[in-house]
Scaffold this motif. Structure first.
Motif, PDB file in Angstrom:
ATOM      1  N   GLN A  14      45.194  29.209  56.213  1.00  0.00           N
ATOM      2  CA  GLN A  14      45.830  29.235  57.534  1.00  0.00           C
ATOM      3  C   GLN A  14      45.345  30.414  58.385  1.00  0.00           C
ATOM      4  OE1 GLN A  14      47.835  28.938  54.602  1.00  0.00           O
ATOM      5  NE2 GLN A  14      47.637  26.728  54.857  1.00  0.00           N
ATOM      6  N   GLY A  15      44.426  31.202  57.850  1.00  0.00           N
ATOM      7  CA  GLY A  15      43.882  32.328  58.602  1.00  0.00           C
ATOM      8  C   GLY A  15      44.729  33.591  58.532  1.00  0.00           C
ATOM      9  N   LYS A  16      45.675  33.642  57.619  1.00  0.00           N
ATOM     10  CA  LYS A  16      46.525  34.826  57.464  1.00  0.00           C
ATOM     11  C   LYS A  16      45.979  35.711  56.358  1.00  0.00           C
ATOM     12  CE  LYS A  16      50.692  34.657  58.716  1.00  0.00           C
ATOM     13  NZ  LYS A  16      52.068  34.707  58.923  1.00  0.00           N
ATOM     14  N   LEU A  17      46.052  37.009  56.569  1.00  0.00           N
ATOM     15  CA  LEU A  17      45.608  37.969  55.566  1.00  0.00           C
ATOM     16  C   LEU A  17      46.677  38.069  54.480  1.00  0.00           C
ATOM     17  CD1 LEU A  17      43.245  39.875  55.052  1.00  0.00           C
ATOM     18  CD2 LEU A  17      44.510  41.652  56.227  1.00  0.00           C
ATOM     19  N   VAL A  18      46.277  37.823  53.226  1.00  0.00           N
ATOM     20  CA  VAL A  18      47.223  37.810  52.108  1.00  0.00           C
ATOM     21  C   VAL A  18      46.658  38.618  50.937  1.00  0.00           C
ATOM     22  CG1 VAL A  18      48.223  35.562  52.726  1.00  0.00           C
ATOM     23  CG2 VAL A  18      46.259  35.655  51.192  1.00  0.00           C
ATOM     24  N   HIS A  19      47.544  39.048  50.071  1.00  0.00           N
ATOM     25  CA  HIS A  19      47.124  39.700  48.829  1.00  0.00           C
ATOM     26  C   HIS A  19      46.610  38.624  47.883  1.00  0.00           C
ATOM     27  CE1 HIS A  19      50.320  42.462  50.313  1.00  0.00           C
ATOM     28  NE2 HIS A  19      49.386  43.340  50.008  1.00  0.00           N
ATOM     29  N   SER A  20      45.473  38.877  47.253  1.00  0.00           N
ATOM     30  CA  SER A  20      44.969  37.890  46.308  1.00  0.00           C
ATOM     31  C   SER A  20      44.971  38.422  44.868  1.00  0.00           C
ATOM     32  CB  SER A  20      43.566  37.442  46.690  1.00  0.00           C
ATOM     33  OG  SER A  20      42.672  38.517  46.621  1.00  0.00           O
ATOM     34  N   ARG A  21      44.813  39.722  44.708  1.00  0.00           N
ATOM     35  CA  ARG A  21      44.817  40.326  43.373  1.00  0.00           C
ATOM     36  C   ARG A  21      45.398  41.730  43.447  1.00  0.00           C
ATOM     37  NH1 ARG A  21      41.794  36.931  39.575  1.00  0.00           N
ATOM     38  NH2 ARG A  21      41.572  35.125  40.891  1.00  0.00           N
ATOM     39  N   PHE A  22      45.894  42.177  42.314  1.00  0.00           N
ATOM     40  CA  PHE A  22      46.470  43.513  42.185  1.00  0.00           C
ATOM     41  C   PHE A  22      45.936  44.127  40.899  1.00  0.00           C
ATOM     42  CE2 PHE A  22      49.724  46.193  40.244  1.00  0.00           C
ATOM     43  CZ  PHE A  22      49.979  47.096  41.261  1.00  0.00           C
ATOM     44  N   TYR A  23      45.404  45.335  40.998  1.00  0.00           N
ATOM     45  CA  TYR A  23      44.873  46.028  39.824  1.00  0.00           C
ATOM     46  C   TYR A  23      45.542  47.399  39.720  1.00  0.00           C
ATOM     47  CZ  TYR A  23      41.204  42.523  40.018  1.00  0.00           C
ATOM     48  OH  TYR A  23      40.518  41.343  40.030  1.00  0.00           O
ATOM     49  N   CYS A  24      45.946  47.754  38.527  1.00  0.00           N
ATOM     50  CA  CYS A  24      46.572  49.053  38.302  1.00  0.00           C
ATOM     51  C   CYS A  24      46.075  49.592  36.963  1.00  0.00           C
ATOM     52  CB  CYS A  24      48.093  48.905  38.288  1.00  0.00           C
ATOM     53  SG  CYS A  24      48.960  50.462  38.089  1.00  0.00           S
ATOM     54  N   GLY A  25      45.689  50.852  36.952  1.00  0.00           N
ATOM     55  CA  GLY A  25      45.208  51.439  35.710  1.00  0.00           C
ATOM     56  C   GLY A  25      44.867  52.898  35.884  1.00  0.00           C
ATOM     57  N   ASP A  26      44.390  53.506  34.828  1.00  0.00           N
ATOM     58  CA  ASP A  26      44.077  54.932  34.874  1.00  0.00           C
ATOM     59  C   ASP A  26      42.606  55.217  34.569  1.00  0.00           C
ATOM     60  OD1 ASP A  26      43.991  54.335  32.216  1.00  0.00           O
ATOM     61  OD2 ASP A  26      45.382  55.897  31.588  1.00  0.00           O
ATOM     62  N   ASP A  27      41.750  54.181  34.746  1.00  0.00           N
ATOM     63  CA  ASP A  27      40.337  54.366  34.415  1.00  0.00           C
ATOM     64  C   ASP A  27      39.435  53.755  35.485  1.00  0.00           C
ATOM     65  OD1 ASP A  27      40.834  51.713  33.991  1.00  0.00           O
ATOM     66  OD2 ASP A  27      40.151  51.674  31.930  1.00  0.00           O
ATOM     67  N   LEU A  28      38.150  53.988  35.343  1.00  0.00           N
ATOM     68  CA  LEU A  28      37.163  53.490  36.295  1.00  0.00           C
ATOM     69  C   LEU A  28      37.111  51.966  36.321  1.00  0.00           C
ATOM     70  CD1 LEU A  28      34.868  54.117  38.292  1.00  0.00           C
ATOM     71  CD2 LEU A  28      33.321  54.225  36.336  1.00  0.00           C
ATOM     72  N   ASP A  29      37.392  51.328  35.217  1.00  0.00           N
ATOM     73  CA  ASP A  29      37.361  49.867  35.169  1.00  0.00           C
ATOM     74  C   ASP A  29      38.337  49.234  36.159  1.00  0.00           C
ATOM     75  OD1 ASP A  29      35.327  49.646  33.346  1.00  0.00           O
ATOM     76  OD2 ASP A  29      36.667  49.506  31.604  1.00  0.00           O
ATOM     77  N   THR A  30      39.449  49.877  36.419  1.00  0.00           N
ATOM     78  CA  THR A  30      40.413  49.370  37.401  1.00  0.00           C
ATOM     79  C   THR A  30      39.739  49.212  38.748  1.00  0.00           C
ATOM     80  OG1 THR A  30      42.231  50.458  36.255  1.00  0.00           O
ATOM     81  CG2 THR A  30      42.623  49.816  38.530  1.00  0.00           C
ATOM     82  N   TYR A  31      39.048  50.257  39.182  1.00  0.00           N
ATOM     83  CA  TYR A  31      38.336  50.207  40.466  1.00  0.00           C
ATOM     84  C   TYR A  31      37.216  49.170  40.427  1.00  0.00           C
ATOM     85  CZ  TYR A  31      35.057  51.305  44.107  1.00  0.00           C
ATOM     86  OH  TYR A  31      34.189  51.206  45.154  1.00  0.00           O
ATOM     87  N   LEU A  32      36.436  49.159  39.361  1.00  0.00           N
ATOM     88  CA  LEU A  32      35.291  48.253  39.289  1.00  0.00           C
ATOM     89  C   LEU A  32      35.720  46.781  39.298  1.00  0.00           C
ATOM     90  CD1 LEU A  32      33.066  50.175  36.726  1.00  0.00           C
ATOM     91  CD2 LEU A  32      32.805  50.049  39.212  1.00  0.00           C
ATOM     92  N   HIS A  33      36.787  46.444  38.605  1.00  0.00           N
ATOM     93  CA  HIS A  33      37.291  45.069  38.616  1.00  0.00           C
ATOM     94  C   HIS A  33      37.771  44.675  40.013  1.00  0.00           C
ATOM     95  CE1 HIS A  33      36.829  44.283  34.399  1.00  0.00           C
ATOM     96  NE2 HIS A  33      37.613  45.285  34.046  1.00  0.00           N
ATOM     97  N   ALA A  34      38.490  45.571  40.672  1.00  0.00           N
ATOM     98  CA  ALA A  34      38.969  45.290  42.025  1.00  0.00           C
ATOM     99  C   ALA A  34      37.801  45.145  43.002  1.00  0.00           C
ATOM    100  CB  ALA A  34      39.919  46.387  42.492  1.00  0.00           C
ATOM    101  N   ALA A  35      36.806  46.021  42.891  1.00  0.00           N
ATOM    102  CA  ALA A  35      35.646  45.952  43.778  1.00  0.00           C
ATOM    103  C   ALA A  35      34.882  44.652  43.567  1.00  0.00           C
ATOM    104  CB  ALA A  35      34.737  47.152  43.540  1.00  0.00           C
ATOM    105  N   LYS A  36      34.717  44.239  42.328  1.00  0.00           N
ATOM    106  CA  LYS A  36      34.009  42.988  42.022  1.00  0.00           C
ATOM    107  C   LYS A  36      34.763  41.791  42.603  1.00  0.00           C
ATOM    108  CE  LYS A  36      32.017  40.437  38.154  1.00  0.00           C
ATOM    109  NZ  LYS A  36      31.807  40.401  36.711  1.00  0.00           N
ATOM    110  N   GLN A  37      36.077  41.784  42.457  1.00  0.00           N
ATOM    111  CA  GLN A  37      36.882  40.680  42.995  1.00  0.00           C
ATOM    112  C   GLN A  37      36.832  40.668  44.522  1.00  0.00           C
ATOM    113  OE1 GLN A  37      38.291  38.347  41.090  1.00  0.00           O
ATOM    114  NE2 GLN A  37      38.859  37.221  42.917  1.00  0.00           N
ATOM    115  N   SER A  38      36.904  41.838  45.140  1.00  0.00           N
ATOM    116  CA  SER A  38      36.841  41.919  46.597  1.00  0.00           C
ATOM    117  C   SER A  38      35.487  41.427  47.106  1.00  0.00           C
ATOM    118  CB  SER A  38      37.084  43.355  47.056  1.00  0.00           C
ATOM    119  OG  SER A  38      37.078  43.426  48.456  1.00  0.00           O
ATOM    120  N   ARG A  39      34.417  41.808  46.429  1.00  0.00           N
ATOM    121  CA  ARG A  39      33.082  41.344  46.818  1.00  0.00           C
ATOM    122  C   ARG A  39      33.004  39.824  46.715  1.00  0.00           C
ATOM    123  NH1 ARG A  39      28.234  43.322  43.259  1.00  0.00           N
ATOM    124  NH2 ARG A  39      29.258  41.899  41.840  1.00  0.00           N
ATOM    125  N   LYS A  40      33.571  39.274  45.653  1.00  0.00           N
ATOM    126  CA  LYS A  40      33.548  37.824  45.443  1.00  0.00           C
ATOM    127  C   LYS A  40      34.297  37.085  46.551  1.00  0.00           C
ATOM    128  CE  LYS A  40      35.036  34.530  41.906  1.00  0.00           C
ATOM    129  NZ  LYS A  40      35.702  34.425  40.605  1.00  0.00           N
TER     130      LYS A  40
END
Length: 88
Positions: free
Chosen positions: A21-47
């Motif tokens: 519908q053209g609305k900005l929505v949350h698609s994923r949520f990542y929470c953690g204490d390591d670099l993998d948290t950021y990398l998983h979120a970045a990969k999903q955002s790129r996708k």
């Protein structure tokens, strides 16, 4: 620092996208204490938010008035379009 320095670092990453519908929505949520948290979120955002295109001969940029409300912001979008591959 004074009150929370004893707590470990934690990272909260939210990936957003536009729905059908053209609305900005949350698609994923990542929470953690390591670099993998950021990398998983970045990969999903790129996708979900980056479109890879073949080399382009011409680009026409149309700016939405509600999102690009100043010349500076519109020029920034055009500048990023210039990074697209163009055949020589």
């Amino acid at each position: 620092m004074k009150f929370l320095s004893h707590l470990p670092d934690a990272y909260i990453q939210v990936v957003m996208k536009y729905n059908d519908q053209g609305k900005l929505v949350h698609s994923r949520f990542y929470c953690g204490d390591d670099l993998d948290t950021y990398l998983h979120a970045a990969k999903q955002s790129r996708k979900e938010n980056i479109t890879i295109v073949p080399p382009l001969k011409k680009v026409v940029a149309v700016m939405q008035g509600d999102e690009f409300f100043s010349t500076w912001v519109a020029n920034k979008a055009v500048y990023r379009t210039r990074k697209a591959p163009f055949p020589l």
